[in-house]
Design an enzyme around this catalytic site. Structure first.
Site, PDB file in Angstrom:
ATOM      1  N   ARG A 100       3.809  13.421 -37.157  1.00 52.30           N
ATOM      2  CA  ARG A 100       3.976  14.871 -37.364  1.00 52.30           C
ATOM      3  C   ARG A 100       5.315  15.317 -36.762  1.00 52.30           C
ATOM      4  O   ARG A 100       6.049  14.511 -36.182  1.00 52.30           O
ATOM      5  CB  ARG A 100       2.817  15.615 -36.706  1.00 52.30           C
ATOM      6  CG  ARG A 100       2.825  15.418 -35.202  1.00 52.30           C
ATOM      7  CD  ARG A 100       1.637  16.049 -34.510  1.00 52.30           C
ATOM      8  NE  ARG A 100       1.870  16.046 -33.087  1.00 52.30           N
ATOM      9  CZ  ARG A 100       0.918  15.979 -32.164  1.00 52.30           C
ATOM     10  NH1 ARG A 100      -0.330  15.921 -32.525  1.00 52.30           N
ATOM     11  NH2 ARG A 100       1.227  15.992 -30.888  1.00 52.30           N
TER      12      ARG A 100
ATOM     13  N   ILE B 171       8.867  16.428 -35.518  1.00 50.97           N
ATOM     14  CA  ILE B 171      10.230  15.938 -35.712  1.00 50.97           C
ATOM     15  C   ILE B 171      10.220  14.505 -36.262  1.00 50.97           C
ATOM     16  O   ILE B 171      11.032  14.156 -37.125  1.00 50.97           O
ATOM     17  CB  ILE B 171      11.007  16.035 -34.375  1.00 50.97           C
ATOM     18  CG1 ILE B 171      11.228  17.518 -34.020  1.00 50.97           C
ATOM     19  CG2 ILE B 171      12.330  15.292 -34.441  1.00 50.97           C
ATOM     20  CD1 ILE B 171      11.821  17.760 -32.631  1.00 50.97           C
TER      21      ILE B 171
ATOM     22  N   ASP C 247       1.484   2.064 -29.411  1.00 55.63           N
ATOM     23  CA  ASP C 247       1.407   2.854 -28.188  1.00 55.63           C
ATOM     24  C   ASP C 247       2.640   2.483 -27.370  1.00 55.63           C
ATOM     25  O   ASP C 247       2.732   1.369 -26.843  1.00 55.63           O
ATOM     26  CB  ASP C 247       0.127   2.519 -27.414  1.00 55.63           C
ATOM     27  CG  ASP C 247       0.037   3.287 -26.103  1.00 55.63           C
ATOM     28  OD1 ASP C 247       0.988   4.037 -25.774  1.00 55.63           O
ATOM     29  OD2 ASP C 247      -0.988   3.146 -25.410  1.00 55.63           O
ATOM     30  N   VAL C 248       3.588   3.407 -27.275  1.00 51.26           N
ATOM     31  CA  VAL C 248       4.855   3.065 -26.618  1.00 51.26           C
ATOM     32  C   VAL C 248       4.714   2.891 -25.103  1.00 51.26           C
ATOM     33  O   VAL C 248       5.657   2.462 -24.447  1.00 51.26           O
ATOM     34  CB  VAL C 248       5.989   4.083 -26.938  1.00 51.26           C
ATOM     35  CG1 VAL C 248       6.268   4.141 -28.427  1.00 51.26           C
ATOM     36  CG2 VAL C 248       5.698   5.459 -26.359  1.00 51.26           C
TER      37      VAL C 248
ATOM     38  N   ASN D  44      11.345   8.201 -31.011  1.00 48.46           N
ATOM     39  CA  ASN D  44      11.084   9.651 -31.028  1.00 48.46           C
ATOM     40  C   ASN D  44       9.813  10.042 -30.277  1.00 48.46           C
ATOM     41  O   ASN D  44       9.686  11.188 -29.841  1.00 48.46           O
ATOM     42  CB  ASN D  44      10.993  10.095 -32.502  1.00 48.46           C
ATOM     43  CG  ASN D  44      10.379  11.472 -32.655  1.00 48.46           C
ATOM     44  OD1 ASN D  44      11.032  12.482 -32.415  1.00 48.46           O
ATOM     45  ND2 ASN D  44       9.100  11.516 -33.039  1.00 48.46           N
TER      46      ASN D  44
ATOM     47  N   TYR E  33       9.605  15.830 -17.297  1.00 46.67           N
ATOM     48  CA  TYR E  33      10.081  15.767 -18.685  1.00 46.67           C
ATOM     49  C   TYR E  33      11.616  15.798 -18.710  1.00 46.67           C
ATOM     50  O   TYR E  33      12.263  15.004 -19.404  1.00 46.67           O
ATOM     51  CB  TYR E  33       9.513  16.953 -19.467  1.00 46.67           C
ATOM     52  CG  TYR E  33       9.927  17.034 -20.917  1.00 46.67           C
ATOM     53  CD1 TYR E  33       9.180  16.418 -21.911  1.00 46.67           C
ATOM     54  CD2 TYR E  33      11.072  17.743 -21.312  1.00 46.67           C
ATOM     55  CE1 TYR E  33       9.550  16.507 -23.245  1.00 46.67           C
ATOM     56  CE2 TYR E  33      11.457  17.834 -22.633  1.00 46.67           C
ATOM     57  CZ  TYR E  33      10.692  17.209 -23.601  1.00 46.67           C
ATOM     58  OH  TYR E  33      11.061  17.287 -24.926  1.00 46.67           O
TER      59      TYR E  33
ATOM     60  N   LYS F  38      14.166  12.886 -20.050  1.00 45.39           N
ATOM     61  CA  LYS F  38      15.080  13.104 -21.178  1.00 45.39           C
ATOM     62  C   LYS F  38      16.544  12.848 -20.777  1.00 45.39           C
ATOM     63  O   LYS F  38      17.340  12.369 -21.583  1.00 45.39           O
ATOM     64  CB  LYS F  38      14.897  14.519 -21.735  1.00 45.39           C
ATOM     65  CG  LYS F  38      13.557  14.719 -22.447  1.00 45.39           C
ATOM     66  CD  LYS F  38      13.435  13.794 -23.658  1.00 45.39           C
ATOM     67  CE  LYS F  38      12.184  14.041 -24.457  1.00 45.39           C
ATOM     68  NZ  LYS F  38      12.039  13.132 -25.615  1.00 45.39           N
TER      69      LYS F  38
HETATM   70  N1  LIG Z   1       9.874  20.389 -30.468  1.00 42.61           N
HETATM   71  C1  LIG Z   1      10.926  20.644 -29.702  1.00 42.61           C
HETATM   72  O1  LIG Z   1      11.340  21.788 -29.523  1.00 42.61           O
HETATM   73  C2  LIG Z   1      11.669  19.506 -29.042  1.00 42.61           C
HETATM   74  C3  LIG Z   1      12.865  19.787 -28.376  1.00 42.61           C
HETATM   75  C4  LIG Z   1      13.571  18.737 -27.770  1.00 42.61           C
HETATM   76  C5  LIG Z   1      13.087  17.440 -27.841  1.00 42.61           C
HETATM   77  N2  LIG Z   1      11.911  17.185 -28.491  1.00 42.61           N
HETATM   78  C6  LIG Z   1      11.472  15.800 -28.534  1.00 42.61           C
HETATM   79  O2  LIG Z   1      11.325  15.406 -29.891  1.00 42.61           O
HETATM   80  C7  LIG Z   1      10.316  14.397 -30.006  1.00 42.61           C
HETATM   81  C8  LIG Z   1       9.276  14.820 -31.031  1.00 42.61           C
HETATM   82  O3  LIG Z   1       8.709  16.057 -30.600  1.00 42.61           O
HETATM   83  P1  LIG Z   1       7.724  16.957 -31.506  1.00 42.61           P
HETATM   84  O4  LIG Z   1       7.998  18.358 -31.157  1.00 42.61           O
HETATM   85  O5  LIG Z   1       7.794  16.505 -32.929  1.00 42.61           O
HETATM   86  O6  LIG Z   1       6.315  16.577 -30.827  1.00 42.61           O
HETATM   87  P2  LIG Z   1       4.882  16.232 -31.451  1.00 42.61           P
HETATM   88  O7  LIG Z   1       3.918  16.310 -30.310  1.00 42.61           O
HETATM   89  O8  LIG Z   1       4.601  17.073 -32.664  1.00 42.61           O
HETATM   90  O9  LIG Z   1       5.056  14.716 -31.921  1.00 42.61           O
HETATM   91  C9  LIG Z   1       5.132  13.663 -31.009  1.00 42.61           C
HETATM   92  C10 LIG Z   1       4.521  12.436 -31.643  1.00 42.61           C
HETATM   93  O10 LIG Z   1       4.589  11.365 -30.687  1.00 42.61           O
HETATM   94  C11 LIG Z   1       3.343  10.656 -30.729  1.00 42.61           C
HETATM   95  N3  LIG Z   1       3.089   9.973 -29.469  1.00 42.61           N
HETATM   96  C12 LIG Z   1       2.775  10.532 -28.260  1.00 42.61           C
HETATM   97  N4  LIG Z   1       2.542   9.567 -27.355  1.00 42.61           N
HETATM   98  C13 LIG Z   1       2.702   8.369 -27.997  1.00 42.61           C
HETATM   99  C14 LIG Z   1       2.576   7.025 -27.601  1.00 42.61           C
HETATM  100  N5  LIG Z   1       2.212   6.704 -26.359  1.00 42.61           N
HETATM  101  N6  LIG Z   1       2.827   6.060 -28.504  1.00 42.61           N
HETATM  102  C15 LIG Z   1       3.170   6.391 -29.781  1.00 42.61           C
HETATM  103  N7  LIG Z   1       3.279   7.651 -30.231  1.00 42.61           N
HETATM  104  C16 LIG Z   1       3.044   8.633 -29.337  1.00 42.61           C
HETATM  105  C17 LIG Z   1       2.300  11.748 -30.997  1.00 42.61           C
HETATM  106  O11 LIG Z   1       1.095  11.188 -31.498  1.00 42.61           O
HETATM  107  C18 LIG Z   1       3.032  12.624 -32.012  1.00 42.61           C
HETATM  108  O12 LIG Z   1       2.806  12.190 -33.335  1.00 42.61           O
HETATM  109  C19 LIG Z   1       9.750  14.216 -28.583  1.00 42.61           C
HETATM  110  O13 LIG Z   1      10.385  13.135 -27.944  1.00 42.61           O
HETATM  111  C20 LIG Z   1      10.106  15.540 -27.911  1.00 42.61           C
HETATM  112  O14 LIG Z   1      10.181  15.406 -26.498  1.00 42.61           O
HETATM  113  C21 LIG Z   1      11.200  18.189 -29.090  1.00 42.61           C
END
Ligand SMILES: NC(=O)c1ccc[n+]([C@@H]2O[C@H](COP(=O)([O-])OP(=O)(O)OC[C@H]3O[C@@H](n4cnc5c(N)ncnc54)[C@H](O)[C@@H]3O)[C@@H](O)[C@H]2O)c1
Length: 258
Positions: free
Chosen positions: A22, A24, A68-69, A95, A162, A166
């Site tokens: 889902r 990004i 599972d990362v 990601n 966090y 990052k």
């Molecule tokens: N949304 C924002 O505003 C934003 C801003 C900056 C950075 N980010 C970064 O972008 C990336 C994606 O964020 P998002 O907003 O799409 O979040 P999200 O929670 O919608 O998606 C994250 C995905 O990572 C998966 N995940 C979590 N733990 C995991 C694991 N142990 N092994 C495998 N998969 C795992 C989840 O199941 C999920 O599908 C992340 O690294 C987040 O920190 C997001």
């Protein structure tokens, strides 16, 4: 006769995206697929199957995998399965990430370890596993997702673990990008700003004052769309960025410069 510039094409390339079910990660998978790559969507959640099927239904070449990362064995096995099946892996996008909020005064060890396990150690494992495949095949491109929180003290929400994770992702890409530069494996990071995912939409509903503060602080005055992070990642993944390694590229609507 003028011929097409193929530097932006990913035709014939095999890509993997972690955290792809889902948000990004899904947008990145769609973008890489639209540029011609075969995309392996990898996630902890079963929903990754549905996401991969939906992208395939739109005519893209995809498959779903579980990973599972936080587990070295899980990430190493994923890299091996993809290498065995496709013979190579050209692009890896680290990601997968989690978020939370905590005041540092009450930040627990457990929460600190949990966020590091996914957001920093998970990226390290992904870089190492897929980097190994790329080094043996003679090249590849890795892109990891950092954040505005990795370069700036974001406000008003609090999540020191966090932020440190990052920052670590960006520095990991800088160090490893230099380490592997002569071996044709490029390693870069993308730093998204506040992005319009379901998680952030929820904040807008539950805490509109926080969303207002964010929008005020963003020079463009709006959230990013996941597709805008995806195109940035795809650029770095492609041969169009063949001279770029060990960099952090901010896709943040100007936030980190303000
Ligand atoms: N949304 C924002 O505003 C934003 C801003 C900056 C950075 N980010 C970064 O972008 C990336 C994606 O964020 P998002 O907003 O799409 O979040 P999200 O929670 O919608 O998606 C994250 C995905 O990572 C998966 N995940 C979590 N733990 C995991 C694991 N142990 N092994 C495998 N998969 C795992 C989840 O199941 C999920 O599908 C992340 O690294 C987040 O920190 C997001």
């Amino acid at each position: 006769m003028q011929t097409a510039n193929t530097a932006f094409s990913l035709e014939g390339k095999v890509a993997v995206v972690t955290g792809a079910s889902r948000g990004i990660g899904e947008a990145i998978s769609r973008q890489l697929g639209q540029m011609g790559a075969h995309v392996v969507l990898a996630d902890l959640l079963d929903e990754v199957e549905e996401t991969a099927k939906a992208l395939s239904a739109d005519g893209l070449s995809t498959e779903a995998e579980r990973v599972d990362v936080t587990s070295t064995a899980s990430v190493d096995e994923l890299a091996q399965r993809i290498a065995d099946k496709h013979g190579r892996v050209d692009i890896a996008v680290a990601n997968a990430g989690i978020s939370y909020e905590a005041d540092t005064a009450t930040h627990s060890d457990e929460e600190w370890s949990r966020v590091m396990a996914v957001n920093l150690d998970g990226v390290f494992r992904t870089v190492r596993a897929f980097g190994n495949k790329m080094l043996s095949q003679g090249g590849g491109s890795i892109v990891a997702i950092s954040s505005i929180a990795g370069v700036k003290a974001v406000r008003p929400e609090l999540h020191a673990g966090y932020d440190v994770a990052k920052a670590g992702v960006a520095h990991l890409c800088k160090v490893v990008g230099v380490e592997w530069a002569k071996r044709n494996v490029r390693v870069n990071a993308v730093g998204p700003g506040y992005t319009n995912t379901p998680m952030l939409q929820q904040v807008g509903i539950e805490r509109p004052e926080v969303m207002e503060r964010w929008i005020d602080d963003i020079p463009m005055g709006r959230l990013l769309e996941p597709s805008e992070i995806a195109t940035t990642v795809a650029f770095l993944a492609s041969d169009a960025a063949s001279g770029i390694t060990a960099q952090l590229l901010m896709a943040d609507a100007g936030y980190s410069s303000a």
